[in-house]
Design an enzyme around this catalytic site. Structure first.
Site, short mmCIF file in Angstrom:
data_model
loop_
_atom_site.label_atom_id
_atom_site.label_comp_id
_atom_site.label_asym_id
_atom_site.label_seq_id
_atom_site.Cartn_x
_atom_site.Cartn_y
_atom_site.Cartn_z
N GLU A 144 0.88 -1.17 0.00
CA GLU A 144 0.00 0.00 0.00
C GLU A 144 0.91 1.21 0.00
O GLU A 144 1.28 1.71 1.04
CB GLU A 144 -0.90 -0.05 1.24
CG GLU A 144 -2.13 0.80 1.11
CD GLU A 144 -1.92 2.23 1.56
OE1 GLU A 144 -1.24 2.97 0.83
OE2 GLU A 144 -2.45 2.58 2.62
N GLU A 153 3.81 8.59 -4.37
CA GLU A 153 4.81 8.03 -3.45
C GLU A 153 5.78 7.10 -4.17
O GLU A 153 6.50 6.33 -3.53
CB GLU A 153 4.13 7.29 -2.30
CG GLU A 153 3.63 8.23 -1.22
CD GLU A 153 2.88 7.53 -0.08
OE1 GLU A 153 2.97 6.30 0.04
OE2 GLU A 153 2.18 8.24 0.64
N1 SAH Z 1 1.55 -1.29 4.79
C1 SAH Z 1 1.19 -0.42 5.89
C2 SAH Z 1 1.77 0.97 5.72
C3 SAH Z 1 1.38 1.70 4.48
S1 SAH Z 1 2.02 3.34 4.39
C4 SAH Z 1 -0.31 -0.39 6.01
O1 SAH Z 1 -0.98 -0.71 5.04
O2 SAH Z 1 -0.84 -0.02 7.04
C5 SAH Z 1 3.29 3.15 3.23
C6 SAH Z 1 4.64 2.82 3.86
O3 SAH Z 1 5.46 2.35 2.82
C7 SAH Z 1 5.37 3.98 4.48
O4 SAH Z 1 5.79 3.60 5.76
C8 SAH Z 1 6.58 4.21 3.57
O5 SAH Z 1 7.72 4.60 4.31
C9 SAH Z 1 6.78 2.85 2.97
N2 SAH Z 1 7.34 2.77 1.60
C10 SAH Z 1 6.89 3.37 0.48
N3 SAH Z 1 7.57 2.94 -0.60
C11 SAH Z 1 8.45 2.00 -0.16
C12 SAH Z 1 9.41 1.18 -0.79
N4 SAH Z 1 9.58 1.22 -2.11
N5 SAH Z 1 10.15 0.35 -0.03
C13 SAH Z 1 9.98 0.31 1.32
N6 SAH Z 1 9.08 1.06 1.97
C14 SAH Z 1 8.32 1.90 1.25
#
Ligand code: SAH
Ligand code: ZN
Length: 681
Positions: A144, A153
């Site tokens: 996500e 993002e």
């Molecule tokens: N999966 C969790 C958090 C989603 S928020 C949930 O659904 O509740 C998105 C998170 O992904 C953030 O903490 C951000 O730091 C991380 N993120 C975004 N792109 C990423 C990547 N390519 N590799 C690792 N982390 C990533």
């Protein structure tokens, strides 16, 4: 550890040294992030769970192991769900280190630490192999990494890389795909957020022309995210159906385009002005398209109850994904049933749109960039404030009333246009401004309107102060975020106090700070502790946020309250009065108020709102409620300013004798303002 860091004081405008926690920035990021709101988003959580379960069961039913990769695990939520659904192996990566650490604690607390491998890395840095971060490629990806713009993002590169390096060819991805929708609309309210209009008088006569280059500017490329469902229904008119403009296949079956432009013909549904595009997206969570999560505004949402009195309240609320507005470079008058083309463009991180008809064609469809300065230096809210004709009219009336052909006027705010609008009828105008980009904007206005008596000065010298007969300050600085940051007017006036003539005329007269207990319909969800999320214990996350809030001192924050409905839950009270004509160096105020007046029914209260009302002549200019709030009723807020809110950690049922209190300390010599507001425990 405490370290010295530089911080700008918005009231004095100068940079000061401040002692802060060495990790202040990341604590601020945590305290301000939409993480909590995202985890309160039950629809999102449950749809992820259902789709994950389907994916894991499907691999099992084909006799395969379910090897899950969770990219951007955050608190570990989706990995824990995968464990609950019987995944055989789970690797979770998280790029933001403090979250990765927090995730480990949450796994421990939920007794799943042995089932999930957490790697504190960006997915694009993961290695696969015997000695790698992952022993083997995964056959399920759950992730996500979407924002309001879907791809802002970095989702495109995250998915692309994962399919190339981290996933098996026939893997299942949750979510499977996404669709971006665009709807072309006319909305004069939001158009005010985009470009500066001419300043007009009460009879619509132009008093100050906006330079052509500002009118023609392609505008800001930054996304305007907004809670569209709160926009009054009468404020906009659709001129198209929602058009699916981009489809994203996350499953890896077709390659992901980092850049594309799509032209689609459609028929106009309503005669009007095509001014902007409203955008939102849907996620298809599972491979069969049975589980769909929609971010549509209420009038296009699949779950809206249209027979409800407030249909906008019948769809899931969320703040981490809103809708976005993209302003068209040129507004086009369109007739019902006419055929026009929507040009939708996308690069790795963003979207933009053009509209073409037979008379309007573009040579290129490049990403808009601001060439006029306005979109670079003024926030959209500030642009809308400057376009607010109702408030301008009151300020102008008083200004015109106070000045004559002998007037030498000093303007304390360089992001105001009203002094330029009256310049021709007075002797001399000095405008204090020292940011070169703002000076450029003022200079363009001065040229466009042939103003010969306006001088931009970096500061008011003694000689100028001695010459000044009138001081005007449009009480909304472009640098101010919280309402009291506009006390810069009081700070400046206090510092000039001795040098100004005793009989100098000053606008505004003063200001009042007001506060009121409220019940937010939804906004509290962005800050209240989770305790649990889908049965998963989240105490470690709550304490991380709580610690970050304390360190980064985010007690009161600025929010555009019109986007976040609330009810008044106590009489609004005047907290502090500042008389700009009789300034005292310091002011302190405190008080205790009862919540419920002559009313013993109980209420839920989950926050306080604080705003400022400026006194101008006999008029009150509210940067808060537009009509006096009535206890128990919804509040109608000014759309052109932001208010300060305190969101309580937990909501309270209160009745009868409950009391709230506040304290304010204001020091105009230092440019300090502190406010505390809370319950009497
Ligand atoms: N999966 C969790 C958090 C989603 S928020 C949930 O659904 O509740 C998105 C998170 O992904 C953030 O903490 C951000 O730091 C991380 N993120 C975004 N792109 C990423 C990547 N390519 N590799 C690792 N982390 C990533
Ligand atoms: Zn511009």
């Amino acid at each position: 550890m405490q370290v010295f860091t530089q911080k700008r004081n918005p009231i004095t405008g100068s940079t000061e040294w401040d002692v802060q926690h060495e990790d202040y920035d990341y604590h601020r990021e945590i305290a301000r992030s939409a993480f909590a709101d995202m985890l309160h988003d039950t629809e999102r959580n449950q749809k992820y769970y259902r789709a994950l379960k389907l994916a894991i069961d499907k691999q099992h039913s084909e006799g395969k192991k379910a090897n899950v990769l969770d990219i951007g695990t955050g608190t570990g939520l989706l990995s824990i769900m995968a464990a609950q659904c019987g995944a055989d192996s789970i690797v979770a990566c998280e790029a933001f280190k403090p979250m990765a650490e927090c995730c480990l604690k949450i796994l421990e607390q939920n007794g799943v630490a042995d089932k999930i491998i957490v790697i504190p890395k960006r997915s694009t840095d993961l290695t696969v192999g015997e000695d790698g971060d992952m022993k083997q490629r995964a056959n399920i990806l759950v992730t996500e990494v979407f924002d309001t713009e879907l791809i802002g993002e970095g989702a495109l590169s995250t998915f692309s890389h994962a399919h190339k390096h981290l996933l098996e060819q026939d893997c299942i991805v949750v979510p499977d795909s996404a669709v971006i929708y665009a709807q072309v609309v006319e909305c004069s309210t939001l158009q005010k957020w985009n470009k500066l209009n001419d300043v007009v008088d009460d009879y619509s006569q132009v008093m100050l022309r906006t330079p052509q280059k500002m009118k023609d500017c392609a505008g800001s490329a930054a996304v305007h995210d907004i809670q569209l469902s709160q926009l009054p229904r009468t404020d906009f008119k659709e001129v198209s159906e929602p058009i699916p403009v981009f489809y994203y296949d996350w499953s890896g079956k077709t390659p992901i385009d980092m850049k594309r432009t799509v032209k689609q013909k459609f028929s106009i549904t309503n005669t009007g002005h095509a001014q902007m595009v409203f955008m939102w997206w849907d996620l298809n969570m599972d491979t069969e398209g049975k589980i769909v999560l929609s971010c549509a505004p209420w009038w296009c949402h699949p779950d809206t109850n249209f027979s409800s009195e407030r249909p906008q309240d019948t769809i899931p609320w969320r703040d981490h994904w809103m809708q976005a507005v993209y302003y068209l470079p040129i507004e086009i008058q369109v007739e019902k049933d006419a055929e026009v083309s929507l040009v939708s463009c996308q690069d790795e991180y963003s979207l933009w749109f053009y509209l073409e008809d037979e008379n309007t064609k573009y040579k290129h469809h490049k990403r808009p960039i601001c060439e006029c300065g306005v979109h670079m230096t003024l926030s959209r809210t500030h642009v809308s404030y400057l376009n607010d004709t109702g408030r301008n009219s009151k300020l102008l009336r008083q200004l015109k009333n106070d000045v004559s052909s002998d007037t030498t006027l000093l303007s304390l705010n360089g992001s105001d246009l009203l002094v330029l609008a009256v310049a021709k009828s007075i002797k001399k105008v000095y405008v204090i401004e020292n940011m070169s980009i703002n000076i450029g904007i003022l200079t363009d206005y001065i040229k466009e309107n042939d103003l010969e008596n306006v001088e931009i000065i970096p500061e008011a010298t003694d000689a100028i102060l001695n010459e000044v007969t009138n001081v005007f300050c449009n009480p909304n600085f472009s640098s101010a975020i919280l309402p009291w940051e506009n006390l810069k007017v009081a700070y400046l006036l206090y510092s000039y106090k001795e040098k100004l003539n005793a009989n100098v005329s000053i606008i505004p007269d003063g200001c009042e700070f007001w506060g009121m207990p409220v019940e937010f319909q939804d906004l509290h969800k962005i800050r209240i502790p989770l305790n649990e999320c889908e049965g998963i214990k989240m105490a470690s996350f709550d304490s991380l946020v709580e610690r970050s809030r304390t360190i980064s001192d985010c007690e009161l924050e600025a929010q555009p309250m019109w986007e976040y409905p609330c009810w008044s839950r106590g009489e609004p009270r005047r907290l502090l009065d500042v008389d700009l004509r009789a300034l005292q160096p310091t002011a302190v105020a405190d008080g205790v108020f009862s919540i419920v007046d002559n009313n013993d029914s109980s209420h839920t209260i989950n926050g306080f709102a604080v705003w400022v009302v400026w006194r101008v002549g006999g008029a009150n200019l509210s940067a808060g409620p537009l009509t006096p709030p009535t206890v128990g009723q919804r509040v109608t807020w000014d759309m052109h300013t932001r208010q300060a809110v305190k969101i309580l950690q937990s909501s309270r049922e209160v009745s009868g004798s409950a009391q709230w209190r506040y304290q304010i300390a204001c020091d105009l010599r230092q440019g300090q303002f502190d406010i505390a507001i809370d319950w009497v425990q």
